[in-house]
Design a protein around this motif. Sequence first.
Motif, PDB file in Angstrom:
ATOM      1  N   MET A 175       1.071  -1.340  -0.103  1.00 49.17           N
ATOM      2  CA  MET A 175      -0.108   0.062   0.047  1.00 49.17           C
ATOM      3  C   MET A 175       0.957   1.226   0.049  1.00 49.17           C
ATOM      4  O   MET A 175       0.532   2.210  -0.679  1.00 49.17           O
ATOM      5  CB  MET A 175      -0.984   0.100   1.288  1.00 49.17           C
ATOM      6  CG  MET A 175      -2.001  -1.046   1.068  1.00 49.17           C
ATOM      7  SD  MET A 175      -3.143  -0.715   2.506  1.00 49.17           S
ATOM      8  CE  MET A 175      -4.139   0.680   1.801  1.00 49.17           C
ATOM      9  N   GLN A 176       1.870   1.263   0.690  1.00 53.25           N
ATOM     10  CA  GLN A 176       2.890   2.300   0.711  1.00 53.25           C
ATOM     11  C   GLN A 176       3.447   2.740  -0.742  1.00 53.25           C
ATOM     12  O   GLN A 176       3.870   3.926  -1.071  1.00 53.25           O
ATOM     13  CB  GLN A 176       4.004   2.042   1.637  1.00 53.25           C
ATOM     14  CG  GLN A 176       3.555   2.142   3.133  1.00 53.25           C
ATOM     15  CD  GLN A 176       4.827   1.645   4.070  1.00 53.25           C
ATOM     16  OE1 GLN A 176       5.833   1.639   3.343  1.00 53.25           O
ATOM     17  NE2 GLN A 176       4.709   1.869   5.451  1.00 53.25           N
ATOM     18  N   ALA A 177       3.608   1.662  -1.515  1.00 50.97           N
ATOM     19  CA  ALA A 177       3.916   1.839  -2.820  1.00 50.97           C
ATOM     20  C   ALA A 177       3.048   2.507  -3.788  1.00 50.97           C
ATOM     21  O   ALA A 177       3.312   2.813  -4.984  1.00 50.97           O
ATOM     22  CB  ALA A 177       4.405   0.549  -3.451  1.00 50.97           C
ATOM     23  N   ILE A 212      -0.560   7.342  -2.295  1.00 46.81           N
ATOM     24  CA  ILE A 212      -0.193   7.151  -0.795  1.00 46.81           C
ATOM     25  C   ILE A 212       1.106   7.842  -0.837  1.00 46.81           C
ATOM     26  O   ILE A 212       1.373   8.581   0.105  1.00 46.81           O
ATOM     27  CB  ILE A 212      -0.311   5.702  -0.475  1.00 46.81           C
ATOM     28  CG1 ILE A 212      -1.768   5.306  -0.330  1.00 46.81           C
ATOM     29  CG2 ILE A 212       0.001   5.827   0.877  1.00 46.81           C
ATOM     30  CD1 ILE A 212      -2.134   3.954   0.063  1.00 46.81           C
ATOM     31  N   ALA A 213       2.111   7.272  -1.830  1.00 47.36           N
ATOM     32  CA  ALA A 213       3.256   7.977  -1.723  1.00 47.36           C
ATOM     33  C   ALA A 213       3.507   9.471  -1.761  1.00 47.36           C
ATOM     34  O   ALA A 213       4.213  10.078  -1.045  1.00 47.36           O
ATOM     35  CB  ALA A 213       4.269   6.916  -2.840  1.00 47.36           C
ATOM     36  N   ASP A 214       2.484   9.759  -2.849  1.00 46.82           N
ATOM     37  CA  ASP A 214       2.689  11.310  -2.975  1.00 46.82           C
ATOM     38  C   ASP A 214       1.763  12.189  -1.795  1.00 46.82           C
ATOM     39  O   ASP A 214       2.362  13.169  -1.423  1.00 46.82           O
ATOM     40  CB  ASP A 214       1.582  11.390  -3.982  1.00 46.82           C
ATOM     41  CG  ASP A 214       1.379  13.060  -4.440  1.00 46.82           C
ATOM     42  OD1 ASP A 214       2.329  13.847  -4.930  1.00 46.82           O
ATOM     43  OD2 ASP A 214       0.482  13.704  -4.240  1.00 46.82           O
ATOM     44  N   CYS A 215       1.130  11.523  -1.095  1.00 40.89           N
ATOM     45  CA  CYS A 215       0.445  11.971   0.475  1.00 40.89           C
ATOM     46  C   CYS A 215       1.499  11.825   1.274  1.00 40.89           C
ATOM     47  O   CYS A 215       1.733  12.845   1.976  1.00 40.89           O
ATOM     48  CB  CYS A 215      -0.625  10.940   0.816  1.00 40.89           C
ATOM     49  SG  CYS A 215      -1.567  12.036   2.121  1.00 40.89           S
ATOM     50  N   TYR A 216       2.192  10.903   1.284  1.00 36.05           N
ATOM     51  CA  TYR A 216       3.286  10.733   2.122  1.00 36.05           C
ATOM     52  C   TYR A 216       4.515  11.633   1.980  1.00 36.05           C
ATOM     53  O   TYR A 216       5.088  12.332   3.312  1.00 36.05           O
ATOM     54  CB  TYR A 216       3.983   9.452   2.186  1.00 36.05           C
ATOM     55  CG  TYR A 216       5.140   9.149   3.289  1.00 36.05           C
ATOM     56  CD1 TYR A 216       4.959   9.343   4.667  1.00 36.05           C
ATOM     57  CD2 TYR A 216       6.439   9.000   2.828  1.00 36.05           C
ATOM     58  CE1 TYR A 216       5.962   9.120   5.631  1.00 36.05           C
ATOM     59  CE2 TYR A 216       7.527   8.710   3.673  1.00 36.05           C
ATOM     60  CZ  TYR A 216       7.318   8.751   4.938  1.00 36.05           C
ATOM     61  OH  TYR A 216       8.246   8.777   5.854  1.00 36.05           O
ATOM     62  N   ALA A 217       4.634  12.266   0.892  1.00 39.80           N
ATOM     63  CA  ALA A 217       5.547  13.459   0.653  1.00 39.80           C
ATOM     64  C   ALA A 217       5.253  14.733   1.378  1.00 39.80           C
ATOM     65  O   ALA A 217       6.177  15.478   1.616  1.00 39.80           O
ATOM     66  CB  ALA A 217       5.770  13.525  -0.886  1.00 39.80           C
ATOM     67  N   LYS A 218       4.131  14.885   1.694  1.00 44.07           N
ATOM     68  CA  LYS A 218       3.558  15.994   2.184  1.00 44.07           C
ATOM     69  C   LYS A 218       3.601  15.712   3.860  1.00 44.07           C
ATOM     70  O   LYS A 218       3.222  16.606   4.691  1.00 44.07           O
ATOM     71  CB  LYS A 218       2.322  16.335   1.790  1.00 44.07           C
ATOM     72  CG  LYS A 218       2.136  16.802   0.380  1.00 44.07           C
ATOM     73  CD  LYS A 218       0.772  17.094   0.013  1.00 44.07           C
ATOM     74  CE  LYS A 218       0.566  17.565  -1.277  1.00 44.07           C
ATOM     75  NZ  LYS A 218       0.963  16.523  -2.337  1.00 44.07           N
ATOM     76  N   ALA A 219       4.021  14.449   4.372  1.00 40.92           N
ATOM     77  CA  ALA A 219       4.037  14.348   5.665  1.00 40.92           C
ATOM     78  C   ALA A 219       5.078  15.077   6.424  1.00 40.92           C
ATOM     79  O   ALA A 219       5.996  15.690   5.932  1.00 40.92           O
ATOM     80  CB  ALA A 219       4.240  12.860   5.961  1.00 40.92           C
ATOM     81  N   ALA A 220       4.981  15.303   7.598  1.00 38.22           N
ATOM     82  CA  ALA A 220       5.860  16.081   8.453  1.00 38.22           C
ATOM     83  C   ALA A 220       7.300  15.320   8.998  1.00 38.22           C
ATOM     84  O   ALA A 220       7.061  14.080   9.332  1.00 38.22           O
ATOM     85  CB  ALA A 220       5.313  16.547  10.006  1.00 38.22           C
TER      86      ALA A 220
END
Length: 396
Positions: A308-310, A314-322
């Motif tokens: 799911m991380q791949a 989701i990966a694009d969303c994670y790029a905006k994480a803190a």
Amino acid sequence: MDESRQPFAPAEMANPLSDPGAAYDQTVLVLQGGGALGSYQGGAYEVLHAGGIRPDWVAGVSIGAINAAIIAGNAPDQRIDKLRSFWGQITSESPADTLSGYNPWLKSAFRQWSGYMSALNGVPGFFRPAALTPFFAPWSLPSETSFYDISPLRETLLKHVDFERLNGGEVRLSVGAVNVLSGNSVYFDTHCTTITPEHIMASGALPPGFPAVTIDGEPYWDGGVVSNTPLTYVLHEAPAGLDGDTLVFQMDLFSARGDMPRTLDEVYGRVKDITYSSRTRLNTSAFLERYRLRQAIRHMYERLSPEMQAEPSIADCYAKAAHFRVSLVHLINSGAGDHGQSKDYEFSRVTMNEHWASGKVDAERAMKRHVWREPPAEKDGIRVYDFAAEARAKGE
């Protein structure tokens, strides 16, 4: 002799072998606008420089943009000398300077007189009265849109700033202006723009005193017309902005907090304080809200399976994480509260010295503390330190 009359005595180096910002990935200076009050930033920066602070990024508005350009556009060992030279060039001495030290009434009268002389005659190396000033011309004349000509500032900038070095990338520079036609705030940033003297002049073109500065066919005014501090830009809007744990020194020239005015002069001065002071709490609260949202995104991502991380979305969303934290050391020129309504255009040498000395005092207080030298806990995200307010609360 009173230190306020000799602010250029070298600041003491706290520990030249240490780097106070070593625990952070980057150090940022945020410089508010405020005209003649800007020498406060020179004094504060002198102490930070002596203490080993070397900014990776400097953001400024109006006079803060000029100070920022001098810092970013010179080698570290030349920055203080260039700041001193600039403030020495645009301030002047007169026999009346001695009046400012006798009693409060004479001090107030001197400041009003000095501000009046700056308004009447202009400031050497900064601005001069327009050829056909609107003071003596009908408002309908299309040839004049300001009271002053700021062309002298261009030569002064070229004398004090190495623009090739400024655009070389050693220190990132961002300066705020406002597009006259759209009414939108704009930041000229060496990350994506080649900065010229006109960009710096546009950031300080406060109407109706100064005319708009045209860049690539678009007219620009002082960034303070929309926002007098670049903090919002640094925390929220800058492209490729905060990258890793960040140490911010915010130098404000107007204080939001102040005493009840007792005279009309103080009323006008207090209005300027409230109008142009930064809303640090508002900015940091907005940053904290976004930080916690991004932190939640990161925690959710870490609980997902590798498959799911791949997923691209989701990966694009994670790029905006803190992934970073911020410590903000707030230095505020609260000592300018007794300077009345002329404080931002009163360019006497004696008053400039007072502001420079105030900046040194506030920065020295901050450098003696160590709490900001480590990033805040991950759960906090951002911490704001105002040591002057802390000292006042303790009655120091």
